[in-house]
Design a protein around this motif. Structure first.
Motif, PDB file in Angstrom:
ATOM      1  N   VAL A 303       0.853  -1.187   0.000  1.00 29.94           N
ATOM      2  CA  VAL A 303       0.000   0.000   0.000  1.00 29.94           C
ATOM      3  C   VAL A 303       0.893   1.242   0.000  1.00 29.94           C
ATOM      4  O   VAL A 303       1.656   1.472   0.932  1.00 29.94           O
ATOM      5  N   ALA A 304       0.794   2.046  -1.053  1.00 35.93           N
ATOM      6  CA  ALA A 304       1.589   3.274  -1.158  1.00 35.93           C
ATOM      7  C   ALA A 304       0.803   4.483  -0.669  1.00 35.93           C
ATOM      8  O   ALA A 304       1.377   5.440  -0.139  1.00 35.93           O
ATOM      9  N   VAL A 305      -0.522   4.450  -0.856  1.00 30.81           N
ATOM     10  CA  VAL A 305      -1.402   5.538  -0.416  1.00 30.81           C
ATOM     11  C   VAL A 305      -2.691   4.907   0.091  1.00 30.81           C
ATOM     12  O   VAL A 305      -3.201   3.956  -0.500  1.00 30.81           O
ATOM     13  N   GLY A 306      -3.240   5.441   1.166  1.00 31.44           N
ATOM     14  CA  GLY A 306      -4.539   4.988   1.655  1.00 31.44           C
ATOM     15  C   GLY A 306      -4.461   3.655   2.367  1.00 31.44           C
ATOM     16  O   GLY A 306      -3.554   3.411   3.169  1.00 31.44           O
ATOM     17  N   GLY A 307      -5.440   2.802   2.115  1.00 29.63           N
ATOM     18  CA  GLY A 307      -5.480   1.478   2.739  1.00 29.63           C
ATOM     19  C   GLY A 307      -6.427   1.382   3.913  1.00 29.63           C
ATOM     20  O   GLY A 307      -6.756   0.277   4.357  1.00 29.63           O
ATOM     21  N   ALA A 308      -6.896   2.520   4.464  1.00 25.32           N
ATOM     22  CA  ALA A 308      -7.800   2.484   5.612  1.00 25.32           C
ATOM     23  C   ALA A 308      -9.153   1.902   5.205  1.00 25.32           C
ATOM     24  O   ALA A 308      -9.589   2.041   4.059  1.00 25.32           O
ATOM     25  N   SER A 309      -9.826   1.266   6.164  1.00 24.29           N
ATOM     26  CA  SER A 309     -11.116   0.651   5.861  1.00 24.29           C
ATOM     27  C   SER A 309     -11.965   0.534   7.123  1.00 24.29           C
ATOM     28  O   SER A 309     -11.446   0.585   8.241  1.00 24.29           O
ATOM     29  N   ASP A 310     -13.275   0.381   6.915  1.00 23.70           N
ATOM     30  CA  ASP A 310     -14.216   0.166   8.013  1.00 23.70           C
ATOM     31  C   ASP A 310     -15.321  -0.735   7.479  1.00 23.70           C
ATOM     32  O   ASP A 310     -16.190  -0.299   6.725  1.00 23.70           O
ATOM     33  N   GLU A 311     -15.291  -2.008   7.869  1.00 23.09           N
ATOM     34  CA  GLU A 311     -16.247  -2.977   7.330  1.00 23.09           C
ATOM     35  C   GLU A 311     -17.685  -2.618   7.691  1.00 23.09           C
ATOM     36  O   GLU A 311     -18.595  -2.805   6.883  1.00 23.09           O
ATOM     37  N   SER A 312     -17.896  -2.088   8.882  1.00 20.20           N
ATOM     38  CA  SER A 312     -19.262  -1.764   9.302  1.00 20.20           C
ATOM     39  C   SER A 312     -19.885  -0.687   8.420  1.00 20.20           C
ATOM     40  O   SER A 312     -21.113  -0.636   8.265  1.00 20.20           O
ATOM     41  N   GLN A 313     -19.061   0.163   7.840  1.00 23.08           N
ATOM     42  CA  GLN A 313     -19.534   1.231   6.958  1.00 23.08           C
ATOM     43  C   GLN A 313     -19.315   0.915   5.476  1.00 23.08           C
ATOM     44  O   GLN A 313     -19.642   1.738   4.625  1.00 23.08           O
ATOM     45  N   CYS A 314     -18.759  -0.262   5.190  1.00 25.20           N
ATOM     46  CA  CYS A 314     -18.374  -0.617   3.815  1.00 25.20           C
ATOM     47  C   CYS A 314     -17.488   0.466   3.209  1.00 25.20           C
ATOM     48  O   CYS A 314     -17.631   0.836   2.029  1.00 25.20           O
ATOM     49  N   TYR A 315     -16.582   0.974   4.023  1.00 26.74           N
ATOM     50  CA  TYR A 315     -15.699   2.063   3.599  1.00 26.74           C
ATOM     51  C   TYR A 315     -14.296   1.542   3.325  1.00 26.74           C
ATOM     52  O   TYR A 315     -13.707   0.831   4.140  1.00 26.74           O
ATOM     53  N   ILE A 316     -13.774   1.887   2.145  1.00 30.76           N
ATOM     54  CA  ILE A 316     -12.369   1.664   1.818  1.00 30.76           C
ATOM     55  C   ILE A 316     -11.826   2.978   1.261  1.00 30.76           C
ATOM     56  O   ILE A 316     -12.409   3.557   0.338  1.00 30.76           O
ATOM     57  N   ALA A 317     -10.745   3.465   1.837  1.00 28.81           N
ATOM     58  CA  ALA A 317     -10.164   4.731   1.399  1.00 28.81           C
ATOM     59  C   ALA A 317      -9.604   4.613  -0.020  1.00 28.81           C
ATOM     60  O   ALA A 317      -9.256   3.507  -0.464  1.00 28.81           O
ATOM     61  N   PRO A 318      -9.498   5.726  -0.729  1.00 27.30           N
ATOM     62  CA  PRO A 318      -8.793   5.706  -2.013  1.00 27.30           C
ATOM     63  C   PRO A 318      -7.377   5.174  -1.795  1.00 27.30           C
ATOM     64  O   PRO A 318      -6.628   5.710  -0.970  1.00 27.30           O
ATOM     65  N   THR A 319      -7.037   4.115  -2.503  1.00 22.27           N
ATOM     66  CA  THR A 319      -5.810   3.369  -2.216  1.00 22.27           C
ATOM     67  C   THR A 319      -4.982   3.165  -3.475  1.00 22.27           C
ATOM     68  O   THR A 319      -5.522   2.779  -4.514  1.00 22.27           O
ATOM     69  N   VAL A 320      -3.682   3.404  -3.357  1.00 20.39           N
ATOM     70  CA  VAL A 320      -2.740   3.146  -4.443  1.00 20.39           C
ATOM     71  C   VAL A 320      -1.819   2.013  -4.016  1.00 20.39           C
ATOM     72  O   VAL A 320      -1.296   2.020  -2.889  1.00 20.39           O
ATOM     73  N   LEU A 321      -1.637   1.035  -4.885  1.00 18.92           N
ATOM     74  CA  LEU A 321      -0.785  -0.124  -4.591  1.00 18.92           C
ATOM     75  C   LEU A 321       0.438  -0.112  -5.481  1.00 18.92           C
ATOM     76  O   LEU A 321       0.343   0.180  -6.676  1.00 18.92           O
ATOM     77  N   LYS A 322       1.589  -0.454  -4.923  1.00 21.51           N
ATOM     78  CA  LYS A 322       2.808  -0.581  -5.725  1.00 21.51           C
ATOM     79  C   LYS A 322       3.410  -1.972  -5.525  1.00 21.51           C
ATOM     80  O   LYS A 322       2.856  -2.785  -4.784  1.00 21.51           O
ATOM     81  N   ASP A 323       4.512  -2.217  -6.200  1.00 19.40           N
ATOM     82  CA  ASP A 323       5.131  -3.550  -6.202  1.00 19.40           C
ATOM     83  C   ASP A 323       4.146  -4.599  -6.711  1.00 19.40           C
ATOM     84  O   ASP A 323       4.090  -5.737  -6.225  1.00 19.40           O
TER      85      ASP A 323
END
Length: 496
Positions: A303-323
Motif C-alpha cells: 500500500v503506497a497511499v490509503g489502505g484504511a477501511s471500516d467494514e461496518s460502513q463498507c468504507y475503503i479509502a482511495p488506495t494506491v498499490l505498488k510492487d
C-alpha cells in the motif's frame, strides 16, 4: 404461470396492438420518462444515497443529467432516425425504390447494473422506446433501494403494460431468461454475461452485453505527470471506484512511479480532504460481500497511499498499490473498487505487449503529448474505446458508440447507436411491373451474352444522390447558359 411469464405475455400482447408504431406515441412516452426524472429527482437521490452513499450532486452528475441528455437527443432526432434510409443502387435496380426501414424488434429485456442503477438501466430504455419496442425492465437487486423506487414510481409515468418493472434476485432473473424475448440488453460482469447469452441462444435471441474488464492506463514519462494524475484520480475514485470504465491499473516506467504516487496522493487530498470517510462526495462499497472481496485483492501488494477501511460502513479509502506484477492477486479480476495498482514497464513497447496478452478491455487510457505514440497504441491494440489524456468522458458523447469487444462485451448504444441496436434495419425494394425486357437477362437459359450484361448491370453501383446532384448542376448550367444567351441578345438588340 409465473409472474415473469405473465408480465412478458402482457407486454407482447400490448406490443402486438401496434400502439408503439406511431412516432407520436414514442415521443409521448419519452417525454413522460423525462418528466419522471425531473419530478422524482428527490426519490432517486435518496435511493442512490442509501445504496451507494452518493451525494445529491453526484447523483445528478453521474445518473440523471446524462439520461436527460439522451432523452432530449432522441426527441430531437427521432423522426430522422426512424425515416427510410436511401441506399446506393446498381443499374439493374436504378428505377426501383430501394431503402432501409428501421422497425421495432418487439419485446426487449433490459437487465440493469447496481453501480449506476438509474443511468445504466434507463439509458437502454430510451433506445428501446425510441425504436418502438416494448421493454421489460429488471433493475439490479443489489441496489435494492433504487430498484424499489423504480418499481413503485416508473409505472406512474410510463405504460405499465409495455414497460413493466420486474424486481427480485437470481431466481426472478432466471425465470425471465426462460422467456422468449426479441432482444436482451445486459450490463454487468462477464460471468453472468455468459449465462445470459446461453439462455438467449435457446430462443435465438440477439443480445447486447455491456461488460467490463481491466481497463489499462499507460502514462508516458514525457507527459505532464501532474495533470495526468489529476485526471486519473478523478476517473478512478468516482463512485468509490465502482465504474466499469474506471482505469483499472496504471502502466508506467520505474523512473516516474514515485512521482505518480506522490501526485495521486496530492489529488486524493484535494478531492476528498485528509479524511475521505467523512467527505460527502466519497461513496461506499455497495455491500459487505464486495468489501471483503476488495480487501482480499490487496493481499501481496504494498500500500503506497490509503489502505484504511471500516467494514461496518463498507468504507475503503482511495488506495494506491505498488510492487504489483501481472501475477498479483489484484490483477486476477476486475477490481471495481477504490484500489489503483501500479505496474512498471520499460516503455510503450512492453505496455502494448502487456495489454495484448490479456482480454480485450472496455477502454484503454493513454496519457502522452506524443500523437504518434497515441496513434501507435490505437493501431496495435484492441478495446471497446480508447481515450487519450482524460478518463470517462467518452461516455458523455452520444455521437460515439459505447460498448465493448471480446470479453468486455458486444453491441453498443448511446444516441442513434442505441436506436439502431434495438431496431431491425429492414431491407426494402419496390419494383414496378414494367420494363420486363431489361429483367429478361436474369431468366434462363443463361447465355454468355446474358451473363456479360448481368455482370455489367449488377456490379455497377450507382450513387443516386450523386446523379441527382449532377442532374441539378446540369440543369443549373443549362439555365445559366440560356440566361447568358438571352441577355446577350437583349443587349445586342438594345445597342442596335
Amino acid at each position: 404461470m409465473s409472474r415473469e411469464l405473465l408480465v412478458v405475455q402482457r407486454a407482447r400482447k400490448s406490443f402486438q396492438t401496434g400502439k408503439t408504431k406511431p412516432l407520436e406515441y414514442r415521443i409521448h412516452q419519452l417525454k413522460n420518462l423525462r418528466r419522471f426524472i425531473s419530478e422524482r429527482q428527490g426519490d432517486i437521490t435518496e435511493a442512490v444515497r442509501r445504496d451507494l452513499g452518493k451525494s445529491e450532486n453526484g447523483t445528478q452528475l453521474f445518473e440523471t443529467l446524462g439520461l436527460e441528455g439522451e432523452i432530449n437527443l432522441a426527441l430531437e432526432k427521432l423522426s430522422e432516425w426512424a425515416a427510410p434510409r436511401m441506399v446506393e443502387k446498381n443499374l439493374l435496380t436504378i428505377s426501383d425504390e430501394v431503402y432501409v426501414q428501421p422497425e421495432p424488434l418487439g419485446v426487449v429485456l433490459i437487465i440493469g447494473a447496481w453501480n449506476y442503477p438509474w443511468a445504466i438501466t434507463l439509458q437502454p430504455l430510451v433506445g428501446a422506446i425510441a425504436a418502438g419496442n416494448a421493454a421489460v425492465i429488471k433493475p439490479s437487486e443489489v441496489s435494492s433501494h433504487s430498484a424499489k423506487v423504480m418499481e413503485e414510481l416508473l409505472p406512474l409515468y410510463l405504460d405499465k403494460d409495455l414497460y413493466p418493472v420486474v424486481t427480485g434476485g437470481v431466481s426472478e432473473t432466471q425465470e425471465l431468461l426462460k422467456q422468449r424475448f426479441d432482444h436482451i440488453f445486459y450490463t454487468g460482469g462477464s460471468a453472468v454475461g455468459k449465462i445470459v447469452m446461453a439462455a438467449a441462444s435457446c430462443h435465438l435471441t440477439p443480445v447486447t452485453l455491456e461488460l467490463g474488464g481491466k481497463s489499462p492506463c499507460y502514462i508516458d514519462k514525457n507527459c505532464d505527470i501532474r495533470v495526468a494524475c489529476r485526471r486519473i484520480t478523478w476517473g478512478k475514485f468516482v463512485n468509490c471506484g465502482q465504474t466499469c470504465i474506471a482505469p483499472d491499473f496504471i502502466l508506467c516506467e520505474p523512473s516516474v512511479q514515485s512521482q505518480v504516487v506522490e501526485e495521486i496522493q496530492k489529488c486524493i487530498k484535494e478531492f476528498y480532504t485528509d479524511n475521505p470517510e467523512t467527505f460527502e462526495d466519497y461513496g461506499r462499497i455497495i455491500n459487505q460481500r464486495h468489501f471483503k472481496r476488495l480487501m482480499a485483492l490487496m493481499e501481496g501488494s504494498t500500500v503506497a497511499v490509503g489502505g484504511a477501511s471500516d467494514e461496518s460502513q463498507c468504507y475503503i479509502a482511495p488506495t494506491v498499490l505498488k510492487d504489483v506484477t501481472g501475477d498479483s492477486k489484484v490483477m486476477k479480476e476486475e477490481i471495481f473498487g477504490p484500489l489503483l495498482p501500479i505496474i512498471t514497464v520499460s516503455g510503450v513497447d512492453e505496455a502494448i505487449r502487456f495489454i495484448n496478452e490479456r482480454e480485450k478491455p472496455l477502454v484503454i487510457y493513454v496519457f502522452s503529448q506524443d500523437n504518434k505514440l497515441i496513434k501507435r497504441v490505437i493501431a496495435e491494440t484492441s478495446s471497446g474505446a480508447l481515450l487519450a489524456n482524460d478518463c470517462l468522458v467518452h461516455f458523455t458523447v452520444s455521437a460515439l458508440p459505447f460498448g465493448g469487444v471480446g470479453n468486455s462485451g458486444m453491441g453498443c448504444y448511446h444516441g442513434r447507436y442505441g436506436f439502431d441496436q434495438l431496431s431491425h434495419l429492414r431491407s426494402c425494394l419496390i419494383k414496378q411491373l414494367k420494363m420486363e425486357g431489361v429483367n429478361s437477362m436474369r431468366y434462363p437459359p443463361h447465355s454468355a451474352k446474358k451473363l456479360g450484361w448481368a455482370r455489367f448491370f449488377m456490379l455497377k453501383q450507382v450513387n443516386v444522390c450523386r446523379l441527382r446532384r449532377m442532374a441539378l448542376l446540369a440543369t443549373m448550367a443549362g439555365l445559366a447558359a440560356f440566361l447568358v444567351k438571352y441577355l446577350a441578345i437583349f443587349v445586342l438588340d438594345s445597342t442596335l
